[in-house]
Design an enzyme around this catalytic site. Structure first.
Site, PDB file in Angstrom:
ATOM      1  N   TYR A  12       9.467  15.544  43.585  1.00 29.87           N
ATOM      2  CA  TYR A  12       8.130  14.975  43.395  1.00 29.87           C
ATOM      3  C   TYR A  12       8.142  13.867  42.339  1.00 29.87           C
ATOM      4  CZ  TYR A  12       6.189  18.633  46.308  1.00 29.87           C
ATOM      5  OH  TYR A  12       5.905  19.438  47.371  1.00 29.87           O
ATOM      6  N   ALA A  13       8.796  14.139  41.187  1.00 29.26           N
ATOM      7  CA  ALA A  13       8.776  13.163  40.094  1.00 29.26           C
ATOM      8  C   ALA A  13       9.643  11.957  40.425  1.00 29.26           C
ATOM      9  CB  ALA A  13       9.259  13.833  38.805  1.00 29.26           C
ATOM     10  N   VAL A  78      25.046  14.591  41.370  1.00 24.19           N
ATOM     11  CA  VAL A  78      25.295  14.253  39.965  1.00 24.19           C
ATOM     12  C   VAL A  78      26.130  15.381  39.369  1.00 24.19           C
ATOM     13  CG1 VAL A  78      24.235  13.634  37.757  1.00 24.19           C
ATOM     14  CG2 VAL A  78      22.967  13.269  39.889  1.00 24.19           C
ATOM     15  N   GLU A 167       2.107  33.125  48.145  1.00 22.72           N
ATOM     16  CA  GLU A 167       1.967  32.147  49.243  1.00 22.72           C
ATOM     17  C   GLU A 167       2.876  32.522  50.410  1.00 22.72           C
ATOM     18  OE1 GLU A 167       2.286  28.149  47.508  1.00 22.72           O
ATOM     19  OE2 GLU A 167       0.099  28.163  47.370  1.00 22.72           O
ATOM     20  N   ASP A 297      10.459  19.846  36.638  1.00 21.59           N
ATOM     21  CA  ASP A 297      10.866  21.222  36.295  1.00 21.59           C
ATOM     22  C   ASP A 297      11.931  21.313  35.203  1.00 21.59           C
ATOM     23  OD1 ASP A 297       9.338  22.751  38.393  1.00 21.59           O
ATOM     24  OD2 ASP A 297      10.441  21.345  39.632  1.00 21.59           O
TER      25      ASP A 297
HETATM   26  P1  NAD Z   1       6.308  32.873  38.530  1.00 21.32           P
HETATM   27  O1  NAD Z   1       7.081  32.955  37.269  1.00 21.32           O
HETATM   28  O2  NAD Z   1       5.018  32.204  38.527  1.00 21.32           O
HETATM   29  O3  NAD Z   1       6.106  34.361  39.135  1.00 21.32           O
HETATM   30  C1  NAD Z   1       7.152  35.274  39.199  1.00 21.32           C
HETATM   31  C2  NAD Z   1       6.597  36.683  39.328  1.00 21.32           C
HETATM   32  O4  NAD Z   1       7.714  37.570  39.418  1.00 21.32           O
HETATM   33  C3  NAD Z   1       5.776  37.118  38.132  1.00 21.32           C
HETATM   34  O5  NAD Z   1       4.576  37.685  38.587  1.00 21.32           O
HETATM   35  C4  NAD Z   1       6.658  38.136  37.426  1.00 21.32           C
HETATM   36  O6  NAD Z   1       5.928  39.177  36.808  1.00 21.32           O
HETATM   37  C5  NAD Z   1       7.500  38.698  38.576  1.00 21.32           C
HETATM   38  N1  NAD Z   1       8.809  39.222  38.172  1.00 21.32           N
HETATM   39  C6  NAD Z   1       9.709  38.646  37.327  1.00 21.32           C
HETATM   40  N2  NAD Z   1      10.812  39.434  37.199  1.00 21.32           N
HETATM   41  C7  NAD Z   1      10.601  40.525  37.991  1.00 21.32           C
HETATM   42  C8  NAD Z   1      11.370  41.685  38.284  1.00 21.32           C
HETATM   43  N3  NAD Z   1      12.595  41.887  37.790  1.00 21.32           N
HETATM   44  N4  NAD Z   1      10.848  42.612  39.127  1.00 21.32           N
HETATM   45  C9  NAD Z   1       9.618  42.420  39.680  1.00 21.32           C
HETATM   46  N5  NAD Z   1       8.846  41.359  39.431  1.00 21.32           N
HETATM   47  C10 NAD Z   1       9.335  40.393  38.598  1.00 21.32           C
HETATM   48  O7  NAD Z   1       7.326  32.182  39.577  1.00 21.32           O
HETATM   49  P2  NAD Z   1       7.060  31.488  40.988  1.00 21.32           P
HETATM   50  O8  NAD Z   1       5.996  32.167  41.746  1.00 21.32           O
HETATM   51  O9  NAD Z   1       8.406  31.342  41.608  1.00 21.32           O
HETATM   52  O10 NAD Z   1       6.542  30.054  40.603  1.00 21.32           O
HETATM   53  C11 NAD Z   1       7.388  29.157  39.859  1.00 21.32           C
HETATM   54  C12 NAD Z   1       6.542  28.011  39.314  1.00 21.32           C
HETATM   55  O11 NAD Z   1       6.090  27.199  40.387  1.00 21.32           O
HETATM   56  C13 NAD Z   1       5.326  28.512  38.567  1.00 21.32           C
HETATM   57  O12 NAD Z   1       5.115  27.692  37.448  1.00 21.32           O
HETATM   58  C14 NAD Z   1       4.214  28.354  39.579  1.00 21.32           C
HETATM   59  O13 NAD Z   1       2.957  28.133  38.973  1.00 21.32           O
HETATM   60  C15 NAD Z   1       4.685  27.142  40.381  1.00 21.32           C
HETATM   61  N6  NAD Z   1       4.175  27.234  41.754  1.00 21.32           N
HETATM   62  C16 NAD Z   1       2.924  26.731  41.985  1.00 21.32           C
HETATM   63  C17 NAD Z   1       2.385  26.828  43.251  1.00 21.32           C
HETATM   64  C18 NAD Z   1       1.001  26.268  43.492  1.00 21.32           C
HETATM   65  O14 NAD Z   1       0.481  25.552  42.637  1.00 21.32           O
HETATM   66  N7  NAD Z   1       0.369  26.596  44.612  1.00 21.32           N
HETATM   67  C19 NAD Z   1       3.113  27.422  44.304  1.00 21.32           C
HETATM   68  C20 NAD Z   1       4.376  27.944  44.029  1.00 21.32           C
HETATM   69  C21 NAD Z   1       4.897  27.839  42.742  1.00 21.32           C
END
Ligand code: NAD
Length: 402
Positions: A12-13, A78, A167, A297
């Protein structure tokens, strides 16, 4: 002398920096480097993994968008950033010198060192992985139908109920009944299970909105096991700790969505990073390296309200890219750079194709309007990244009434 701006990563960036800069005046050339020939709309990976979108619908050619007199694309990996000597080393093209460097190399799945994750679970951080998940789900369906009809084959376990996990569950909950109808198995043959260590899900939303999202998924048959920390993934088994007791569940597909970190190359190149993210200065450059911008990121900008880094999202990566372009132009003109100020436009979490929850301008949205908003954002992102109206019309999300 013509200045050389090297942009690493066409996420994206990176792609936005390259496409915006090539339209600006100045004595500079841009070299955009990515290991792939295509940019991926990573916010749509879950749709490919679930089988709702064809992979080609969420990618577009980097070369088509970036190549021109001023800007060149190199497909390569890279392998090193030599920030003290102003060059980067590419696997096949060797050394490239730069005057300004923009690092937007993106994220990898975070395993937290948990045993068996890499070997026994799918992560979903790039197109190949999303495609592999969908192929695996389909191969499990075939194995179920042609074999012993063991329902475990049709059990999909998602570890982590962050945005990515939720999602993905929304997309799977919508797609599995379609697979059931297509292949002729009953809807009670498959199971969707989410194992999550937290007890309060989707904490970035109010309890009301989070409950709406989780209840909706539950109604579609998703089972949430909360307060359950995954300790180990064995072949076909998720082992978790809940209330001090160890449990195991078996499934045919295990998907790991417990968070992400910036790519390893950043710390391997000597940048001080925490989970692959470097705390950048106000103007998005790196302390001690005024010609190096760190975006997306791999970058951490501290939110003055929470005093913690903003979460990594496509939205902030795009905002950083625009600020970086302005600041590179200022530097080329010998002017002072400006502070990056982030104003979030809101947050949307999809729950399948026609439902979502969102907070926009302090207002909560749910249901169809939130879902339409998510598609508008995705379409805008394609347009802002590629800069091409034809491509936006082809790849944009205009399926608002599907
Ligand atoms: P996240 O860190 O937001 O969520 C990870 C989840 O996994 C958390 O709820 C955490 O409690 C859980 N978890 C961690 N370790 C665990 C374990 N050992 N056992 C069970 N549960 C565990 O990560 P993500 O969902 O991959 O998102 C990554 C980033 O990307 C975030 O900053 C998110 O906001 C962003 N993102 C945004 C969107 C959107 O804006 N629609 C969509 C996807 C991702």
């Amino acid at each position: 002398m013509t200045k050389k701006i090297v942009v690493l990563g066409a996420g994206y960036a990176g792609i936005r920096v390259a496409t915006q800069l090539k339209h600006k005046n100045g004595d500079f050339e841009i070299i955009l480097v990515d290991q792939n020939t295509y940019h991926t709309e990573k916010t749509c990976l879950h749709e490919v993994a679930a089988g709702q979108q064809a992979p080609e619908n969420i990618i577009y050619s980097i070369e088509d968008c970036s190549n021109c007199k001023k800007s060149k694309f190199i497909q390569d990996k890279v392998v090193k950033i030599d920030k003290d000597n102003n060059n980067v080393i590419l696997e096949n093209h060797g050394k490239i010198d730069y005057d300004y460097l923009v690092i937007g190399l993106g994220f990898k799945s975070e395993t937290f060192g948990i045993k068996g994750v890499e070997e026994n679970a799918f992560s979903m951080v790039n197109l190949d992985q999303a495609v592999a998940i969908n192929k695996h789900i389909n191969s499990q369906i075939r194995a179920y139908l042609d074999g012993d009809r063991d329902k475990k084959k049709l059990k999909i376990i998602v570890c982590g109920a962050g945005f990515t996990g939720v999602e993905l569950l929304g997309a799977l909950a919508e797609q599995m009944p379609k697979y059931a109808e297509k292949h002729g198995f009953s809807e009670d043959s498959y199971e969707l299970v989410c194992v999550e260590s937290a007890t309060r899900l989707l904490p970035m939303f109010s309890e009301n909105l989070a409950n709406y999202a989780i209840d909706y998924l539950k109604d579609l048959g998703v089972k949430f096991i909360t307060g359950a920390k995954v300790n180990e993934i064995k072949p076909g088994i998720v082992e978790y700790d809940k209330d001090g007791e160890i449990h195991e569940i078996e499934g045919g597909t295990i998907i790991w969505t417990t968070g992400v970190s910036g790519v390893d190359l950043v710390s391997e190149s000597g940048f001080e990073a925490k989970r692959g993210r470097v705390i950048v200065k106000d103007d998005l450059t790196v302390e001690g390296y005024d010609n190096v911008f760190m975006l997306g990121d791999v970058s951490a900008v501290i939110d003055p309200e929470s005093n913690r880094p903003y979460p990594t999202t496509a939205q902030i990566a795009l905002a950083m890219a625009s600020s970086c372009v302005d600041n590179i132009l200022k530097k080329l003109e010998g002017k002072e750079t400006e502070k990056f100020v982030y104003v979030s436009k809101g947050t949307v979490c999809s729950l399948g194709n026609t439902n979502a929850v969102a907070v926009v301008g302090g207002k909560e949205l749910k249901g169809y309007p939130a879902s339409a908003l998510k598609k508008i954002i995705a379409t805008r992102s394609i347009h802002m990244g590629s800069g091409k109206i034809g491509l936006t019309l082809k790849k944009g999300r205009f399926d608002l009434y599907r």
